[in-house]
Design a protein around this motif. Structure first.
Motif, PDB file in Angstrom:
ATOM      1  N   TYR A  37       0.840  -1.206   0.000  1.00 20.31           N
ATOM      2  CA  TYR A  37       0.000   0.000   0.000  1.00 20.31           C
ATOM      3  C   TYR A  37       0.874   1.255   0.000  1.00 20.31           C
ATOM      4  N   GLU A  38       1.993   1.192  -0.719  1.00 23.36           N
ATOM      5  CA  GLU A  38       2.937   2.314  -0.727  1.00 23.36           C
ATOM      6  C   GLU A  38       2.362   3.571  -1.385  1.00 23.36           C
ATOM      7  N   ASP A  39       1.354   3.408  -2.234  1.00 19.50           N
ATOM      8  CA  ASP A  39       0.776   4.574  -2.919  1.00 19.50           C
ATOM      9  C   ASP A  39      -0.212   5.345  -2.061  1.00 19.50           C
ATOM     10  N   TYR A  40      -0.556   4.813  -0.907  1.00 20.08           N
ATOM     11  CA  TYR A  40      -1.523   5.475  -0.024  1.00 20.08           C
ATOM     12  C   TYR A  40      -0.799   6.306   1.025  1.00 20.08           C
ATOM     13  N   ARG A  41      -1.443   7.396   1.421  1.00 20.46           N
ATOM     14  CA  ARG A  41      -0.929   8.239   2.499  1.00 20.46           C
ATOM     15  C   ARG A  41      -1.691   7.899   3.786  1.00 20.46           C
ATOM     16  N   PHE A  42      -0.939   7.561   4.841  1.00 22.24           N
ATOM     17  CA  PHE A  42      -1.545   7.202   6.120  1.00 22.24           C
ATOM     18  C   PHE A  42      -1.310   8.274   7.190  1.00 22.24           C
ATOM     19  N   GLU A  43      -0.599   9.344   6.849  1.00 22.87           N
ATOM     20  CA  GLU A  43      -0.309  10.388   7.822  1.00 22.87           C
ATOM     21  C   GLU A  43      -1.578  11.171   8.159  1.00 22.87           C
ATOM     22  N   GLY A 136      -6.042   4.866   4.844  1.00 23.67           N
ATOM     23  CA  GLY A 136      -5.098   5.493   3.927  1.00 23.67           C
ATOM     24  C   GLY A 136      -5.858   6.144   2.791  1.00 23.67           C
ATOM     25  N   LEU A 137      -5.247   7.138   2.149  1.00 24.80           N
ATOM     26  CA  LEU A 137      -5.927   7.903   1.104  1.00 24.80           C
ATOM     27  C   LEU A 137      -4.992   8.112  -0.080  1.00 24.80           C
ATOM     28  N   ARG A 138      -5.571   8.020  -1.275  1.00 26.97           N
ATOM     29  CA  ARG A 138      -4.781   8.209  -2.490  1.00 26.97           C
ATOM     30  C   ARG A 138      -5.588   8.989  -3.514  1.00 26.97           C
ATOM     31  N   ALA A 139      -4.951   9.988  -4.123  1.00 28.11           N
ATOM     32  CA  ALA A 139      -5.528  10.711  -5.256  1.00 28.11           C
ATOM     33  C   ALA A 139      -4.745  10.322  -6.502  1.00 28.11           C
ATOM     34  N   ARG A 140      -5.411  10.312  -7.645  1.00 27.67           N
ATOM     35  CA  ARG A 140      -4.752   9.843  -8.861  1.00 27.67           C
ATOM     36  C   ARG A 140      -3.633  10.767  -9.312  1.00 27.67           C
ATOM     37  N   SER A 141      -3.712  12.030  -8.959  1.00 26.68           N
ATOM     38  CA  SER A 141      -2.698  12.989  -9.380  1.00 26.68           C
ATOM     39  C   SER A 141      -2.545  14.056  -8.314  1.00 26.68           C
ATOM     40  N   TRP A 142      -1.362  14.670  -8.261  1.00 23.86           N
ATOM     41  CA  TRP A 142      -1.140  15.738  -7.288  1.00 23.86           C
ATOM     42  C   TRP A 142      -1.699  17.070  -7.782  1.00 23.86           C
ATOM     43  N   ALA A 144      -4.814  18.840 -10.651  1.00 19.50           N
ATOM     44  CA  ALA A 144      -5.963  18.569 -11.508  1.00 19.50           C
ATOM     45  C   ALA A 144      -6.689  19.862 -11.807  1.00 19.50           C
ATOM     46  N   THR A 145      -7.542  19.826 -12.813  1.00 23.01           N
ATOM     47  CA  THR A 145      -8.408  20.955 -13.118  1.00 23.01           C
ATOM     48  C   THR A 145      -9.701  20.805 -12.324  1.00 23.01           C
ATOM     49  N   PRO A 146     -10.443  21.900 -12.141  1.00 24.53           N
ATOM     50  CA  PRO A 146     -11.701  21.803 -11.390  1.00 24.53           C
ATOM     51  C   PRO A 146     -12.649  20.775 -11.997  1.00 24.53           C
ATOM     52  N   GLY A 147     -13.337  20.052 -11.124  1.00 31.40           N
ATOM     53  CA  GLY A 147     -14.282  19.043 -11.578  1.00 31.40           C
ATOM     54  C   GLY A 147     -14.221  17.804 -10.700  1.00 31.40           C
ATOM     55  N   GLN A 148     -14.668  16.671 -11.241  1.00 27.98           N
ATOM     56  CA  GLN A 148     -14.705  15.422 -10.491  1.00 27.98           C
ATOM     57  C   GLN A 148     -13.308  14.807 -10.405  1.00 27.98           C
ATOM     58  N   MET A 149     -12.942  14.342  -9.216  1.00 25.85           N
ATOM     59  CA  MET A 149     -11.671  13.644  -9.011  1.00 25.85           C
ATOM     60  C   MET A 149     -11.947  12.318  -8.323  1.00 25.85           C
ATOM     61  N   ARG A 150     -11.408  11.234  -8.871  1.00 27.75           N
ATOM     62  CA  ARG A 150     -11.580   9.911  -8.283  1.00 27.75           C
ATOM     63  C   ARG A 150     -10.573   9.730  -7.135  1.00 27.75           C
ATOM     64  N   LEU A 151     -11.094   9.398  -5.968  1.00 23.06           N
ATOM     65  CA  LEU A 151     -10.277   9.157  -4.782  1.00 23.06           C
ATOM     66  C   LEU A 151     -10.376   7.691  -4.401  1.00 23.06           C
ATOM     67  N   SER A 152      -9.310   7.188  -3.808  1.00 26.28           N
ATOM     68  CA  SER A 152      -9.279   5.810  -3.343  1.00 26.28           C
ATOM     69  C   SER A 152      -8.804   5.797  -1.899  1.00 26.28           C
ATOM     70  N   VAL A 246      -3.937  17.856  -2.961  1.00 24.88           N
ATOM     71  CA  VAL A 246      -3.932  18.014  -4.417  1.00 24.88           C
ATOM     72  C   VAL A 246      -4.024  19.504  -4.730  1.00 24.88           C
ATOM     73  N   TRP A 247      -3.502  19.873  -5.890  1.00 22.18           N
ATOM     74  CA  TRP A 247      -3.590  21.262  -6.337  1.00 22.18           C
ATOM     75  C   TRP A 247      -4.620  21.351  -7.454  1.00 22.18           C
ATOM     76  N   ILE A 248      -5.603  22.212  -7.263  1.00 20.88           N
ATOM     77  CA  ILE A 248      -6.635  22.450  -8.276  1.00 20.88           C
ATOM     78  C   ILE A 248      -6.292  23.754  -8.989  1.00 20.88           C
ATOM     79  N   THR A 249      -6.045  23.675 -10.290  1.00 21.56           N
ATOM     80  CA  THR A 249      -5.632  24.851 -11.045  1.00 21.56           C
ATOM     81  C   THR A 249      -6.832  25.738 -11.328  1.00 21.56           C
ATOM     82  N   GLY A 250      -6.549  27.040 -11.411  1.00 24.51           N
ATOM     83  CA  GLY A 250      -7.588  28.004 -11.741  1.00 24.51           C
ATOM     84  C   GLY A 250      -7.311  28.651 -13.077  1.00 24.51           C
ATOM     85  N   GLN A 251      -7.881  29.842 -13.285  1.00 22.30           N
ATOM     86  CA  GLN A 251      -7.671  30.555 -14.536  1.00 22.30           C
ATOM     87  C   GLN A 251      -6.348  31.305 -14.557  1.00 22.30           C
TER      88      GLN A 251
END
Length: 279
Positions: A37-43, A136-142, A144-152, A246-251
């Motif tokens: 489970y190395e891809d998950y953050r447990f902190e 533990g929590l994982r996002a697909r990318s650090w 993303a643009t505004p909208g839906q994000m799949r979390l695991s 995660v960082w959500i980009t704006g305009q």
């Protein structure tokens, strides 16, 4: 509190009776790691981040940021006395251990007088958990643009085994850095900046499957750094939390907190490189 049992025994056999001992304990935070489970953050979440409003400005203070990443080492017992009985055994209790919302490690050291006149010590480490469950929590990318994000999310017991049927709730905390560069005495430039935070509330929830996995989609509409916080409770109502950002980009520009120097962060394409490989 944590009850402890001590036993002093002669090398030739038999307990060391009426021996005086002194026990101390040091508690420090630790980051759990589970194989597979190395891809998950447990902190746990950053306790030093404000929960609302705007934090004061001024030059960026590296020491204040580093304080959020230390292990919080704290002496929780200082030379507690205990005397062994006729069989060389003694019992004591470490009381009022500090509460923690994340895993911790307790190092206990007991000292005693050896029959040859020297001071001897023995130590042992104990794992402390805020809950019988770990999330533990994982996002697909650090980023993303505004909208839906799949979390695991993943729900495990403290031995690292998946736990099914547990509800996980994910909430969000958005942070924006408001910064301007100013000329200071001596012809140098420094960043005057403030951190603005906003509670986003619950983003998604779900129950863990047979593999302990929870998949959910979070709607992240506001630009900035978003701290995602997953929470699960065990049968006793004790909560475990984990966070990732995660960082959500704006305009506009993609803005980070600034140091008062010119620096580039190098991000590797791979976690590990073999000898002779190109980075």
């Amino acid at each position: 509190e944590l009850p402890l049992a001590l036993q002093l025994t002669h090398l030739s056999g038999g307990g060391v009776a009426n021996a005086a001992t002194a026990t101390s304990a040091l508690r420090r935070a630790r980051g759990p790691h589970f194989a597979g489970y190395e891809d998950y953050r447990f902190e746990p979440p950053d306790e030093h981040a404000p929960t609302s409003g705007i934090e004061g400005g001024g030059d960026f203070d590296e020491d204040s940021e580093g304080a959020a990443h230390d292990d919080g080492a704290r002496l929780v017992a200082d030379r507690i006395s205990a005397t062994t009985d006729a069989n060389g055994a003694a019992h004591l209790v470490l009381k009022e251990l500090p509460a923690s919302d994340g895993p911790a490690e307790l190092t206990v050291e007991t000292s005693f007088d050896d029959p040859n006149g020297e001071r001897a010590t023995v130590s042992r480490r104990f794992e402390l958990w805020p809950s019988a469950l770990v999330v533990g929590l994982r996002a697909r990318s650090w980023a993303a643009t505004p909208g839906q994000m799949r979390l695991s999310a993943i729900v495990l017991d403290t031995a690292g085994k998946p736990v099914a049927g547990r509800e996980v709730v994910v909430r969000g905390l958005r942070t924006r850095w408001l910064a301007s560069r100013q000329r200071v005495v001596g012809g140098f430039y420094a960043y005057e900046q403030k951190r603005e935070t906003k509670e986003l509330g619950e983003l998604c929830r779900g129950r863990s499957d047979a593999q302990g996995v929870v998949l959910c989609d979070a709607n992240l509409a506001e630009a900035g750094e978003v701290q995602l916080i997953a929470r699960v409770q065990d049968d006793g109502g004790r909560a475990a939390q984990a966070a990732t950002s995660v960082w959500i980009t704006g305009q506009g520009d993609f803005w980070f907190a600034q140091d008062n120097d010119d620096r580039i962060d190098i991000v590797p394409e791979q976690r590990e490189l073999a000898p002779g490989a190109t980075a």
